[in-house]
Design a protein around this motif. Structure first.
Motif, PDB file in Angstrom:
ATOM      1  N   ALA A 337       0.646  -1.193  -0.092  1.00 23.09           N
ATOM      2  CA  ALA A 337       0.035   0.108  -0.053  1.00 23.09           C
ATOM      3  C   ALA A 337       0.919   1.301  -0.178  1.00 23.09           C
ATOM      4  O   ALA A 337       0.528   2.273  -0.705  1.00 23.09           O
ATOM      5  N   ALA A 338       2.014   1.031   0.620  1.00 23.80           N
ATOM      6  CA  ALA A 338       3.020   2.255   0.752  1.00 23.80           C
ATOM      7  C   ALA A 338       3.965   2.350  -0.690  1.00 23.80           C
ATOM      8  O   ALA A 338       4.840   3.269  -0.600  1.00 23.80           O
ATOM      9  N   GLY A 339       3.600   1.492  -1.686  1.00 23.55           N
ATOM     10  CA  GLY A 339       4.585   1.652  -2.662  1.00 23.55           C
ATOM     11  C   GLY A 339       5.716   0.681  -2.765  1.00 23.55           C
ATOM     12  O   GLY A 339       6.559   0.883  -3.384  1.00 23.55           O
ATOM     13  N   ILE A 340       6.033  -0.131  -1.690  1.00 17.48           N
ATOM     14  CA  ILE A 340       7.123  -0.897  -1.791  1.00 17.48           C
ATOM     15  C   ILE A 340       6.655  -2.395  -1.861  1.00 17.48           C
ATOM     16  O   ILE A 340       6.206  -3.055  -1.207  1.00 17.48           O
ATOM     17  N   ILE A 341       6.794  -2.605  -3.271  1.00 15.11           N
ATOM     18  CA  ILE A 341       6.209  -3.819  -3.720  1.00 15.11           C
ATOM     19  C   ILE A 341       7.445  -5.127  -3.667  1.00 15.11           C
ATOM     20  O   ILE A 341       8.521  -5.316  -4.215  1.00 15.11           O
ATOM     21  N   GLY A 342       7.031  -5.900  -2.641  1.00 15.00           N
ATOM     22  CA  GLY A 342       7.771  -7.266  -2.311  1.00 15.00           C
ATOM     23  C   GLY A 342       6.555  -8.470  -2.248  1.00 15.00           C
ATOM     24  O   GLY A 342       5.397  -8.086  -2.741  1.00 15.00           O
ATOM     25  N   ASP A 343       7.053  -9.571  -1.656  1.00 12.01           N
ATOM     26  CA  ASP A 343       6.206 -10.605  -1.453  1.00 12.01           C
ATOM     27  C   ASP A 343       6.273 -11.057  -0.168  1.00 12.01           C
ATOM     28  O   ASP A 343       6.940 -11.188   0.453  1.00 12.01           O
ATOM     29  N   PHE A 344       4.723 -11.373   0.105  1.00 13.51           N
ATOM     30  CA  PHE A 344       4.417 -12.328   1.084  1.00 13.51           C
ATOM     31  C   PHE A 344       4.817 -13.743   0.760  1.00 13.51           C
ATOM     32  O   PHE A 344       3.896 -14.218  -0.043  1.00 13.51           O
ATOM     33  N   ARG A 345       5.638 -14.516   1.531  1.00  8.06           N
ATOM     34  CA  ARG A 345       5.356 -16.013   1.213  1.00  8.06           C
ATOM     35  C   ARG A 345       5.208 -16.911   2.568  1.00  8.06           C
ATOM     36  O   ARG A 345       6.008 -16.583   3.595  1.00  8.06           O
ATOM     37  N   THR A 346       4.117 -17.881   2.355  1.00 10.25           N
ATOM     38  CA  THR A 346       3.954 -18.492   3.847  1.00 10.25           C
ATOM     39  C   THR A 346       5.107 -19.247   4.443  1.00 10.25           C
ATOM     40  O   THR A 346       6.050 -19.597   3.504  1.00 10.25           O
ATOM     41  N   PRO A 347       5.278 -19.494   5.621  1.00  9.80           N
ATOM     42  CA  PRO A 347       4.031 -18.992   6.612  1.00  9.80           C
ATOM     43  C   PRO A 347       4.439 -17.484   7.104  1.00  9.80           C
ATOM     44  O   PRO A 347       3.376 -16.877   7.656  1.00  9.80           O
ATOM     45  N   ASP A 348       5.657 -17.020   7.093  1.00 10.96           N
ATOM     46  CA  ASP A 348       5.858 -15.668   7.716  1.00 10.96           C
ATOM     47  C   ASP A 348       7.044 -14.992   6.856  1.00 10.96           C
ATOM     48  O   ASP A 348       7.809 -14.451   7.674  1.00 10.96           O
ATOM     49  N   ILE A 349       7.159 -15.201   5.663  1.00 17.04           N
ATOM     50  CA  ILE A 349       8.312 -14.540   4.929  1.00 17.04           C
ATOM     51  C   ILE A 349       8.037 -13.441   4.223  1.00 17.04           C
ATOM     52  O   ILE A 349       7.207 -13.153   3.737  1.00 17.04           O
ATOM     53  N   LEU A 350       8.903 -12.374   4.427  1.00 14.16           N
ATOM     54  CA  LEU A 350       8.731 -11.276   3.719  1.00 14.16           C
ATOM     55  C   LEU A 350       9.909 -11.206   2.746  1.00 14.16           C
ATOM     56  O   LEU A 350      11.091 -11.395   3.130  1.00 14.16           O
ATOM     57  N   ARG A 351       9.738 -11.273   1.532  1.00 15.74           N
ATOM     58  CA  ARG A 351      10.571 -11.330   0.478  1.00 15.74           C
ATOM     59  C   ARG A 351      10.808 -10.101  -0.461  1.00 15.74           C
ATOM     60  O   ARG A 351       9.765  -9.562  -0.936  1.00 15.74           O
ATOM     61  N   PHE A 352      12.260  -9.902  -0.705  1.00 17.61           N
ATOM     62  CA  PHE A 352      12.357  -8.429  -1.322  1.00 17.61           C
ATOM     63  C   PHE A 352      13.439  -8.931  -2.468  1.00 17.61           C
ATOM     64  O   PHE A 352      14.572  -9.551  -2.352  1.00 17.61           O
ATOM     65  N   GLY A 353      13.027  -8.930  -3.627  1.00 18.86           N
ATOM     66  CA  GLY A 353      13.828  -9.322  -4.998  1.00 18.86           C
ATOM     67  C   GLY A 353      14.863  -8.257  -5.544  1.00 18.86           C
ATOM     68  O   GLY A 353      13.961  -7.054  -5.641  1.00 18.86           O
ATOM     69  N   LEU A 354      15.878  -8.361  -5.647  1.00 16.65           N
ATOM     70  CA  LEU A 354      16.792  -7.343  -6.151  1.00 16.65           C
ATOM     71  C   LEU A 354      17.295  -7.497  -7.683  1.00 16.65           C
ATOM     72  O   LEU A 354      17.449  -8.664  -7.882  1.00 16.65           O
ATOM     73  N   THR A 355      17.107  -6.744  -8.371  1.00  8.44           N
ATOM     74  CA  THR A 355      17.134  -6.798  -9.937  1.00  8.44           C
ATOM     75  C   THR A 355      18.175  -6.117 -10.316  1.00  8.44           C
ATOM     76  O   THR A 355      18.079  -4.818 -10.543  1.00  8.44           O
TER      77      THR A 355
END
Ligand SMILES: Cc1ncc(COP(=O)(O)O)c(C=O)c1O
Ligand SMILES: Nc1ccccc1C(=O)C[C@H](N)C(=O)O
Length: 379
Positions: A337-355
């Motif tokens: 919602a704040a414009g920082i687009i990453g992923d939630f992955r079950t069960p409790d992971i915040l994932r940030f992809g670096l390109t």
């Protein structure tokens, strides 16, 4: 090309759109399809609208990025379907050995495709062990080792060269899933002695949603590896309309049905971005980005219930950084919602992809500022 106001840390799920893609898609639609119609299938072997040769042309561009020869790569279908083709071929080569060894946390589709193949053959064992125990489980009854090089949750990168060598020493064939590797850093399949590999066109290769996937089959297996999905587009001469299947030369035989021209064209153009890119530079930039991101995140780990799950050893890292957080799902919703687009992955992971091709170090700083603000607001 990315919209303003976003920090896009999801190129490991859907890569950004290269600027050149809309014009190519528009040309394919209006000219090649709209005007040339069926003539585009064989219009001109040298021109871009030779649709029949499109899978081979794209395969050559992918081959360069994964340490393969062009005739060892087939492009088309999804990663899931290519995993099935590779597993079926590898198992057939494995003869009496009916065990597929894999990482218990492998991406679901890899596990499911192995299960589906087991339903078909009726005699398979899918042996799932923690990734740390893979090497110890390379035993004489295992026929095929199915691994994803970079774990989609943790970003942990396996040692493909060492595991491939250990498998080979035990007479085990390897199937590598390069979904989170191809385009993120240089892969050297032949240098590692890999047998089979698959990967996605829509992640770090930026081929667009649902882009065709790739399949690598080492040349030494071309003669013996069976083509289980023996479609007419993998036939040596499709328009001969022969009654019996005869494989096309090289990996082209693993192309099944009619090439997905629209999405192949987008991928073809997207791959041109890599034409003058040295993958060693891409890896260096990726590590520099992840190092910066992890360092900036450091102070937040002391203040919030965040745990780093990505290995700190650089050789064991792909091109993403992940943390556990007990409210990961809600935190990621706030971040998006704040414009920082990453992923939630079950069960409790915040994932940030670096390109590395389109991220700057300033993006890392901006992302961490946003993560800090979200975590403070929730505290
Ligand atoms: C490791 C891995 N394999 C396979 C896939 C996807 O396969 P498909 O493109 O067939 O959906 C993904 C992501 O979706 C993935 O992360
Ligand atoms: N193909 C998708 C379609 C929709 C949403 C996500 C995906 C992904 O690719 C997920 C990715 N494989 C992952 O590592 O989580």
């Amino acid at each position: 090309m990315l919209p303003g106001g976003l920090v896009y840390l999801d190129g490991n799920s859907l890569g950004a759109m290269p600027r050149s893609v809309p014009a190519r898609l528009s040309h394919v639609a209006s000219q090649e399809w709209g005007q040339q119609l069926i003539r585009s299938w064989t219009a001109d072997a040298e021109a871009a609208q030779d649709w029949m040769a499109l899978p081979d042309r794209v395969a050559a561009k992918v081959a360069r990025l994964i340490g393969a020869a062009p005739h060892e790569v087939a492009v088309g279908d999804s990663t899931s379907v290519n995993t099935f083709k590779a597993l079926a071929a590898a198992l057939s080569l494995a003869g009496e050995r009916r065990v597929i060894l894999t990482d218990a946390d492998n991406f679901p589709t890899d596990l499911y495709m192995a299960q589906g193949l087991g339903t078909l053959t009726g005699d398979l064992e899918l042996r799932r062990v923690p990734s740390a125990d893979i090497a110890a489980n390379l035993t004489g009854d295992v026929g095929v080792l199915l691994l994803t090089e970079v774990d989609y949750r943790t970003g942990r990168r396996l040692d493909m060269a060492a595991l491939s060598a250990q498998a080979r020493a035990q007479g085990i064939l390897t199937v590598w899933d390069l979904a989170h590797s191809a385009g993120a850093f240089g892969v050297d399949l032949n240098g590692c002695g890999a047998d089979f590999a698959v990967g996605c066109g829509y992640k770090f290769l930026n081929g667009g949603p649902g882009a065709p996937a790739f399949l690598f089959v080492a040349e030494r297996h071309h003669a013996a590896a069976p083509v289980v999905l023996s479609g007419w587009m993998g036939h040596a001469d499709p328009f001969e309309m022969a009654r019996d299947y005869a494989p096309a030369p090289g990996a082209r035989r693993f192309v099944v049905g009619t090439p997905q021209v629209l999405s192949l064209s987008a991928l073809d153009t997207a791959l041109d971005v890599f034409a003058d890119v040295d993958m060693a530079d891409v890896r260096e930039k990726s590590l520099s980005l992840s190092r910066t991101f992890m360092a900036l995140m450091g102070p937040l780990l002391a203040r919030f219930p965040l745990t780093l799950v990505t290995p700190e050893a650089e050789a064991e890292r792909g091109s993403q950084v992940s943390y556990r957080h007990p409210q990961a799902r809600e935190v990621m919703a706030d971040l998006i919602a704040a414009g920082i687009i990453g992923d939630f992955r079950t069960p409790d992971i915040l994932r940030f992809g670096l390109t590395p091709l389109y991220h700057s170090h300033a993006d890392m700083w901006q992302a961490v500022q946003g993560i800090k603000a979200v975590l403070e607001a929730r505290a």
